[in-house]
Design a protein around this motif. Structure first.
Motif, short mmCIF file in Angstrom:
data_model
loop_
_atom_site.label_atom_id
_atom_site.label_comp_id
_atom_site.label_asym_id
_atom_site.label_seq_id
_atom_site.Cartn_x
_atom_site.Cartn_y
_atom_site.Cartn_z
N VAL A 1 0.84 -1.20 0.00
CA VAL A 1 0.00 0.00 0.00
C VAL A 1 0.88 1.25 0.00
O VAL A 1 0.63 2.21 -0.73
CB VAL A 1 -0.96 0.00 1.22
CG1 VAL A 1 -1.54 1.39 1.47
CG2 VAL A 1 -2.07 -1.02 1.01
N GLU A 2 1.95 1.22 0.82
CA GLU A 2 2.85 2.37 0.88
C GLU A 2 3.49 2.66 -0.48
O GLU A 2 3.70 3.80 -0.85
CB GLU A 2 3.94 2.13 1.92
CG GLU A 2 3.48 2.40 3.33
CD GLU A 2 2.75 3.73 3.45
OE1 GLU A 2 3.37 4.78 3.25
OE2 GLU A 2 1.53 3.71 3.74
N GLU B 1 -3.96 -0.62 4.90
CA GLU B 1 -3.99 0.84 4.92
C GLU B 1 -4.15 1.35 6.36
O GLU B 1 -5.23 1.76 6.81
CB GLU B 1 -5.12 1.31 4.00
CG GLU B 1 -5.20 2.72 3.52
CD GLU B 1 -4.10 3.74 3.70
OE1 GLU B 1 -3.38 3.69 4.69
OE2 GLU B 1 -4.03 4.65 2.86
N ILE C 1 -7.80 -0.53 -4.47
CA ILE C 1 -7.70 0.93 -4.49
C ILE C 1 -9.10 1.53 -4.40
O ILE C 1 -9.35 2.46 -3.63
CB ILE C 1 -7.00 1.43 -5.77
CG1 ILE C 1 -5.53 1.00 -5.76
CG2 ILE C 1 -7.10 2.95 -5.90
CD1 ILE C 1 -4.72 1.47 -6.95
N GLY D 1 2.07 1.94 -3.18
CA GLY D 1 0.97 2.18 -4.12
C GLY D 1 0.76 1.04 -5.08
O GLY D 1 0.03 1.17 -6.05
N LYS E 1 -6.52 -2.63 -8.54
CA LYS E 1 -7.52 -1.59 -8.73
C LYS E 1 -8.74 -1.76 -7.79
O LYS E 1 -9.24 -0.79 -7.24
CB LYS E 1 -7.98 -1.62 -10.20
CG LYS E 1 -9.04 -0.61 -10.56
CD LYS E 1 -8.43 0.75 -10.83
CE LYS E 1 -9.39 1.72 -11.48
NZ LYS E 1 -10.47 2.16 -10.62
#
Ligand SMILES: Cc1cc2nc3c(=O)[nH]c(=O)nc-3n(C[C@H](O)[C@H](O)[C@H](O)COP(=O)(O)OP(=O)(O)OC[C@H]3O[C@@H](n4cnc5c(N)ncnc54)[C@H](O)[C@@H]3O)c2cc1C
Ligand code: SF4
Ligand code: SF4
Lengths: 384, 263
Positions: free
Chosen positions: A90-91, A191, A100, A93, A97
């Motif tokens: 997550v860090e 997250e 996200i 990115g 999808k």
């Protein structure tokens, strides 16, 4: 990266793993996914650079059921290594999808489905429920959950719970459109920052009304509020615990015969992770007419439905038979008419499995509160 | 390679019940959630991928009030190096043409090899700022870009045309591209990532700093203006079927049969 700077093995004490393999042995997805939790632990310890993990989609197969944590003889929490790896992804990115979208939805709208904030309490419109923010301190707050707020199937559970609470004469309120996602699944998708943000938002409202007890629809919310919300002074109960207490206090009695042969599916977050095994069973066996038989795999050994740990937003790599389908087939073999459960995700995944296995005529998935409403002789709301 | 990306903060309207405000020229944004314009998110990602392959710097620019720092911070967390916010009461009411003038004045002072914008903005949907900006700066440009290859000073880009056609163009740097959604997979920006850049300074410039007169920007400097916003009039033909689920199903099946929808 201050927060995540401490390498995973140190943070989670993974050096003490003896590679006994009990975690993998109990992991419900290991038979059909490349995910091997014992191997993940070893790799996490010996690899200097964990970036290699980032492209390994099986990291998202874990349902965070925590079977591995219960079984580990060293008292480790292997599942936290998975969550730790997801945090790193997550860090960077580097996540899928669908994940996200779920995170963005929770950030912008307070729920992982990205549904409008001002529609959160629509399910409760005609039910005459108190606005909790106008309550005096020391009352009972019903924490509804995103799934129960927005999903038409789970909305029925919220409505039946309200019916049960009212039947017992309980005075309670809801936060309405001010409630936001508890963050449980968000945290398990890695997250942490967003989890904290959501927690702070809910804590702000809890602080205003200082409820004596918070009752939740979902075991996932219950687990987060009870075990992860720091500084929350309220008692946190899953509805099964609260309703069981109402029975003890003589406020609820089920007197209407419900002739049905049922079994009970233990939600991982209620049973394995919080030790709530007896209350749901005691509620359903107190309803006259219910014939209850146990799954072969029950209580601590219960088979996960694969709905947790972000799996509602990520199918995962495993192409094998869904565990929820195994569950439904087991139940059919036992000859029961319904599987009773007590978690929104279990309800949705099991019901899905009934459809995908084409058994809609043979078996039903019923939430414990829907059964309770039948036992109270009230009508069951079937449409949202 | 030094890249400038123009990003806009827009309200999300997919789930919202829109209300036209008292002026009848805008929507009531109360209670709406704002975020980076979807196209611009892809543009930022495209810039970062170019930077990752050839090095350089990325500057993100947004025209608007302090709230726009939100999208600028997000872009910094994603991988941009510098952020600049352009704001002035005189900018109020700018159309795409005036907006391009403001941006043109700002990018003149920033060294750049490539400028990226989104194809269009989710709210106004002009689809004009990017190409107008390229014209004003005298830069070669390509619109609706779905693929970028860089070879030295030459860009080879794919453009999406009507009817599903694709055009391949080559451009010499410096150039401007307007980026189409789907060109890449924008990375996730974590809350911790955003917190980490919380104290990074964001430059601010007004009309005076940019050498723009009040007449050149805002409503006065625009070529178009909004007269009135209204919802499309409700047409005839929609029939709401009432009743229980069974009654509704029965009525629907009857209609479908009558009109030949089902046998
Ligand atoms: C922490 C740890 C991790 C390990 N990891 C691995 C690994 O990943 N892979 C690997 O190949 N090896 C591994 N080993 C080694 C392997 O487990 C041992 O070689 C094997 O267990 C040796 O047998 P034991 O004496 O420990 O037998 P035990 O563990 O005592 O028993 C093994 C079996 O023998 C039978 N048995 C024992 N006593 C009796 C009795 N009195 N009556 C009837 N039946 C009996 C039972 O069937 C019992 O289940 C590991 C060992 C440890 C301690
Ligand atoms: S939490 Fe459950 S699914 Fe995840 S690794 Fe542990 S046992 Fe397997
Ligand atoms: S159960 Fe515990 S000690 Fe055994 S392999 Fe898994 S993490 Fe290591």
């Amino acid at each position: 990266m201050e927060e995540l700077q401490q390498p995973l093995p140190e943070r989670l004490d993974l050096f003490t793993c003896i590679q006994c393999g009990k975690c993998t042995g109990g992991c419900p997805v290991s038979i059909k996914s490349p995910l091997n939790i014992r191997r993940v632990i070893r790799e996490t310890v010996v690899r200097e650079d964990l970036h290699g993990f980032f492209s390994r989609l099986e990291i998202w197969d874990c349902t965070t059921c925590s079977t591995c944590a219960i079984r580990c003889p060293r008292g480790l929490k292997p599942v936290d290594a998975i969550i730790g790896l997801r945090e790193m992804m997550v860090e960077e990115g580097r996540i899928e999808k669908t994940i996200i979208d779920a995170l963005d939805g929770a950030y912008k709208y307070g729920n992982p489905w990205g549904r409008a904030k001002n529609k959160r309490a629509e399910w409760a419109q005609d039910l005459d429920i108190q606005n909790a923010l106008e309550m005096d301190p020391g009352q009972i707050l019903y924490f509804v959950c995103c799934a129960a707020s927005y999903d038409p199937r789970v909305q029925v559970v919220a409505k039946t719970l309200v019916t049960v609470l009212k039947a017992a004469g309980v005075s309670f309120g809801i936060l309405g459109n001010k409630e936001v996602c508890c963050g449980s699944e968000i945290r398990r998708m890695g997250e942490v920052g967003l989890f904290e943000m959501l927690m702070e938002e809910n804590m702000k409202n809890f602080g205003k009304i200082e409820p004596a007890t918070i009752v939740t629809t979902s075991p996932h919310c219950m687990n987060a509020l009870k075990n992860e919300y720091e500084g929350l002074g309220s008692e946190v109960l899953h509805y099964s615990q609260f309703v069981r207490r109402l029975m003890d206090e003589g406020k609820l009695a089920f007197e209407t015969e419900v002739p049905m042969k049922v079994t009970y599916h233990d939600p991982c977050y209620l049973g394995k992770q919080n030790g709530v095994f007896d209350e749901p069973r005691e509620i359903l066996t107190s309803i006259p007419g219910i014939e209850f038989i146990e799954f072969g795999r029950c209580r601590e050994n219960s088979l996960c439905c694969e709905g947790g740990g972000g799996r509602m937003w990520m199918e995962g790599t495993n192409q094998g038979k869904r565990l929820s389908e195994v569950r439904v087939e087991d139940a059919l073999e036992m000859g029961v008419e319904a599987i009773i459960t007590a978690c929104p995700f279990c309800l949705l995944t099991l019901e899905d499995a009934v459809k995908t296995t084409g058994n809609e005529e043979k078996i039903k998935i019923i939430d414990l509160m829907e059964l309770a409403v039948m036992g109270l002789g009230k009508t069951l709301e079937t449409e949202g | 390679m030094d890249i400038i990306v123009c990003i806009k903060r827009v309200p999300e309207t997919a789930e919202a019940d829109l209300v036209i405000d008292a002026s009848k020229k805008a929507i009531d944004t109360d209670g709406l959630v704002f975020s980076i314009n979807e196209w611009d998110n892809y543009a930022v990602e495209a810039a970062i991928q170019l930077k990752e392959s050839v090095g350089g710097t990325i500057t993100v620019i947004s025209v608007g009030p302090e709230e726009n720092n939100e999208v600028l911070r997000r872009a910094l967390a994603m991988g941009a190096d510098e952020a600049l916010r352009l704001t002035d009461p005189a900018f109020e009411g700018s159309d795409a043409y005036a907006m391009a003038k403001i941006l043109a004045a700002a990018v003149k002072d920033i060294p750049h090899d490539l400028i990226l914008t989104g194809v269009q903005a989710d709210d106004d949907g002009f689809g004009a700022v990017g190409v107008a900006l390229a014209q004003m700066l005298g830069l070669p440009y390509a619109a609706l870009v779905t693929d970028i290859q860089l070879d030295g000073e030459t860009l080879t880009v794919h453009r999406e045309l009507e009817g599903g056609l694709e055009e391949v163009d080559t451009l010499k740097l410096p150039a401007l591209l307007t980026i189409q959604t789907g060109i890449n997979e924008p990375r996730y920006v974590s809350i911790m990532g955003i917190r980490r850049v919380a104290r990074k300074e964001i430059g601010v410039k007004g009309a005076g700093d940019l050498g723009l007169s009040e007449e050149a920007v805002g409503a006065k400097g625009s070529l178009s203006r909004i007269e009135e916003l209204f919802f499309p009039p409700v047409g005839e033909g929609a029939e709401i079927i009432e009743g229980t689920m069974d009654e509704k199903t029965e009525a629907l099946v009857k209609i479908l049969k009558e009109r030949g929808g089902i046998a």
